[in-house]
Design a protein around this motif. Sequence first.
Motif, PDB file in Angstrom:
ATOM      1  N   ALA A  42       0.856  -1.189   0.000  1.00  0.00           N
ATOM      2  CA  ALA A  42       0.000   0.000   0.000  1.00  0.00           C
ATOM      3  C   ALA A  42       0.886   1.232   0.000  1.00  0.00           C
ATOM      4  O   ALA A  42       1.891   1.286   0.711  1.00  0.00           O
ATOM      5  CB  ALA A  42      -0.929   0.011   1.211  1.00  0.00           C
ATOM      6  N   LYS A  69      -1.701  -3.026  -4.012  1.00  0.00           N
ATOM      7  CA  LYS A  69      -3.108  -3.306  -3.706  1.00  0.00           C
ATOM      8  C   LYS A  69      -3.894  -2.029  -3.439  1.00  0.00           C
ATOM      9  O   LYS A  69      -5.037  -1.896  -3.870  1.00  0.00           O
ATOM     10  CB  LYS A  69      -3.204  -4.240  -2.493  1.00  0.00           C
ATOM     11  CG  LYS A  69      -4.637  -4.664  -2.159  1.00  0.00           C
ATOM     12  CD  LYS A  69      -4.679  -5.666  -1.010  1.00  0.00           C
ATOM     13  CE  LYS A  69      -6.101  -6.130  -0.744  1.00  0.00           C
ATOM     14  NZ  LYS A  69      -6.151  -7.124   0.374  1.00  0.00           N
ATOM     15  N   TYR A  70      -3.292  -1.106  -2.690  1.00  0.00           N
ATOM     16  CA  TYR A  70      -4.008   0.101  -2.287  1.00  0.00           C
ATOM     17  C   TYR A  70      -3.168   1.357  -2.492  1.00  0.00           C
ATOM     18  O   TYR A  70      -1.936   1.326  -2.353  1.00  0.00           O
ATOM     19  CB  TYR A  70      -4.359   0.070  -0.793  1.00  0.00           C
ATOM     20  CG  TYR A  70      -5.299  -1.014  -0.353  1.00  0.00           C
ATOM     21  CD1 TYR A  70      -6.610  -1.081  -0.826  1.00  0.00           C
ATOM     22  CD2 TYR A  70      -4.883  -1.966   0.579  1.00  0.00           C
ATOM     23  CE1 TYR A  70      -7.468  -2.071  -0.388  1.00  0.00           C
ATOM     24  CE2 TYR A  70      -5.740  -2.958   1.030  1.00  0.00           C
ATOM     25  CZ  TYR A  70      -7.033  -3.002   0.543  1.00  0.00           C
ATOM     26  OH  TYR A  70      -7.873  -3.985   0.981  1.00  0.00           O
ATOM     27  N   LEU A  72      -3.649   4.770  -0.262  1.00  0.00           N
ATOM     28  CA  LEU A  72      -4.386   5.329   0.868  1.00  0.00           C
ATOM     29  C   LEU A  72      -4.136   6.831   0.881  1.00  0.00           C
ATOM     30  O   LEU A  72      -2.989   7.266   1.008  1.00  0.00           O
ATOM     31  CB  LEU A  72      -3.914   4.702   2.180  1.00  0.00           C
ATOM     32  CG  LEU A  72      -3.902   3.164   2.216  1.00  0.00           C
ATOM     33  CD1 LEU A  72      -3.368   2.677   3.565  1.00  0.00           C
ATOM     34  CD2 LEU A  72      -5.291   2.602   1.953  1.00  0.00           C
ATOM     35  N   CYS A  93      -4.561  -1.169  -8.475  1.00  0.00           N
ATOM     36  CA  CYS A  93      -4.826  -0.792  -7.088  1.00  0.00           C
ATOM     37  C   CYS A  93      -6.184  -0.120  -6.914  1.00  0.00           C
ATOM     38  O   CYS A  93      -6.778   0.403  -7.862  1.00  0.00           O
ATOM     39  CB  CYS A  93      -3.717   0.128  -6.561  1.00  0.00           C
ATOM     40  SG  CYS A  93      -3.768   1.794  -7.248  1.00  0.00           S
ATOM     41  N   GLN A  94      -6.631  -0.124  -5.674  1.00  0.00           N
ATOM     42  CA  GLN A  94      -7.846   0.555  -5.257  1.00  0.00           C
ATOM     43  C   GLN A  94      -7.451   1.764  -4.431  1.00  0.00           C
ATOM     44  O   GLN A  94      -6.545   1.687  -3.599  1.00  0.00           O
ATOM     45  CB  GLN A  94      -8.716  -0.393  -4.412  1.00  0.00           C
ATOM     46  CG  GLN A  94     -10.123   0.101  -4.135  1.00  0.00           C
ATOM     47  CD  GLN A  94     -11.079  -0.168  -5.287  1.00  0.00           C
ATOM     48  OE1 GLN A  94     -10.697  -0.803  -6.260  1.00  0.00           O
ATOM     49  NE2 GLN A  94     -12.305   0.312  -5.178  1.00  0.00           N
ATOM     50  N   LEU A  96      -8.381   4.314  -1.469  1.00  0.00           N
ATOM     51  CA  LEU A  96      -9.230   4.556  -0.312  1.00  0.00           C
ATOM     52  C   LEU A  96      -9.041   5.998   0.123  1.00  0.00           C
ATOM     53  O   LEU A  96      -7.916   6.438   0.384  1.00  0.00           O
ATOM     54  CB  LEU A  96      -8.878   3.619   0.849  1.00  0.00           C
ATOM     55  CG  LEU A  96      -9.577   2.244   0.871  1.00  0.00           C
ATOM     56  CD1 LEU A  96      -9.158   1.409  -0.331  1.00  0.00           C
ATOM     57  CD2 LEU A  96      -9.267   1.511   2.167  1.00  0.00           C
ATOM     58  N   ARG A 117     -12.866   2.048  -8.944  1.00  0.00           N
ATOM     59  CA  ARG A 117     -11.527   1.935  -8.355  1.00  0.00           C
ATOM     60  C   ARG A 117     -11.365   2.770  -7.083  1.00  0.00           C
ATOM     61  O   ARG A 117     -10.277   2.796  -6.510  1.00  0.00           O
ATOM     62  CB  ARG A 117     -10.471   2.383  -9.380  1.00  0.00           C
ATOM     63  CG  ARG A 117     -10.505   1.645 -10.712  1.00  0.00           C
ATOM     64  CD  ARG A 117      -9.888   0.279 -10.643  1.00  0.00           C
ATOM     65  NE  ARG A 117      -8.491   0.326 -10.287  1.00  0.00           N
ATOM     66  CZ  ARG A 117      -7.495   0.590 -11.162  1.00  0.00           C
ATOM     67  NH1 ARG A 117      -7.784   0.871 -12.439  1.00  0.00           N
ATOM     68  NH2 ARG A 117      -6.237   0.578 -10.769  1.00  0.00           N
ATOM     69  N   THR A 119     -12.828   3.712  -3.228  1.00  0.00           N
ATOM     70  CA  THR A 119     -13.668   3.363  -2.089  1.00  0.00           C
ATOM     71  C   THR A 119     -13.718   4.543  -1.136  1.00  0.00           C
ATOM     72  O   THR A 119     -12.670   5.022  -0.692  1.00  0.00           O
ATOM     73  CB  THR A 119     -13.111   2.128  -1.347  1.00  0.00           C
ATOM     74  OG1 THR A 119     -13.114   1.005  -2.232  1.00  0.00           O
ATOM     75  CG2 THR A 119     -13.955   1.814  -0.116  1.00  0.00           C
ATOM     76  N   ILE A 128      -8.352  -1.927   7.352  1.00  0.00           N
ATOM     77  CA  ILE A 128      -7.952  -2.273   6.000  1.00  0.00           C
ATOM     78  C   ILE A 128      -7.017  -3.478   6.078  1.00  0.00           C
ATOM     79  O   ILE A 128      -5.971  -3.410   6.732  1.00  0.00           O
ATOM     80  CB  ILE A 128      -7.219  -1.092   5.335  1.00  0.00           C
ATOM     81  CG1 ILE A 128      -8.077   0.182   5.373  1.00  0.00           C
ATOM     82  CG2 ILE A 128      -6.795  -1.435   3.921  1.00  0.00           C
ATOM     83  CD1 ILE A 128      -7.262   1.459   5.279  1.00  0.00           C
ATOM     84  N   LEU A 130      -4.203  -5.840   4.844  1.00  0.00           N
ATOM     85  CA  LEU A 130      -3.040  -5.808   3.951  1.00  0.00           C
ATOM     86  C   LEU A 130      -2.163  -6.997   4.303  1.00  0.00           C
ATOM     87  O   LEU A 130      -1.544  -7.037   5.372  1.00  0.00           O
ATOM     88  CB  LEU A 130      -2.268  -4.498   4.115  1.00  0.00           C
ATOM     89  CG  LEU A 130      -1.077  -4.319   3.167  1.00  0.00           C
ATOM     90  CD1 LEU A 130      -1.561  -4.062   1.742  1.00  0.00           C
ATOM     91  CD2 LEU A 130      -0.182  -3.165   3.626  1.00  0.00           C
TER      92      LEU A 130
END
Length: 282
Positions: A42, A69-70, A72, A93-94, A96, A117, A119, A128, A130
């Motif tokens: 992340a 993955k993320y 942030l 990746c998403q 947040l 994509r 959130t 979260i 991870l």
Amino acid sequence: MAISLFDNGTHRCLMFADLVDDTNNEAVQANQFLIVSGKEGALIDPAGNMTYNALIMAMARYFPARELKYILASHGDPDIVASLNKWLVSTQCQLLVSKLWSRFVPHFCNVGNSAGRITGVPDEGCWITLGSSKLAAVPAHFLHAEGNFHFYDPTSRILFSGDMGASMVEHEAVTAPIASLAEFNQHIASMEGFHRRYMVANKVCRLWANMVRPLVERGEVTMLVPQHGRYFVGKTVLLAFLDWISNLSCGIDRFDEGHYRIPGQTASRSRIGAVEQPYAVV
């Protein structure tokens, strides 16, 4: 060069502090963070386009960007996540981010790239997953953004505190943490102006400090790492910072009618003095 904040062999926290061109005051120094747990990674607050290429190259030694993955994002400012479009194109990746920003940050993207994509994190925050660990999105609203989160990593006992604790220093100074009361007291001068203007009010500073203080006292947070400037280590220094910010007059506490006037309009001098020169010829 990456600064290793924590590494137990399976869980790593890295800080990149020298990727922004902060020469000639053209851009504010900013820190970016990579957390790797097992095979998942992340990025926290990856910043804007000026850091993207350098960050991709710098993190490649530690984690393949394509497997991210993320992302942030503490809030939606350009120095936080203006490079979003490039990350969404180059990885799966998403993002947040606070639900208040989830419909604004797509403006950093080409049409369609952000669909599905992003959130939106609810005001109360969330956990979260991870890898084999969990991170917490911790409420930090109005410090300084109206929808704002810090990210707490219980494994490393680090609180990634966004603009809280930020200091205006050159990137060369960031490698050394604030680890003693003497250093902290000397460091206040590089934090005070920023916090007085960018933190919305003393009330939210106190609420935040009251939330964090028990974690520090129990040893569950041992490092406070902001998005700008030097970071803080050790209970004594962290408690000193919480005491300082709890008593700081800032934001709307320091404004009155003298700060709201038409340029050139005669007004009595603010009873608190100018926060900064309110009007300039441009």
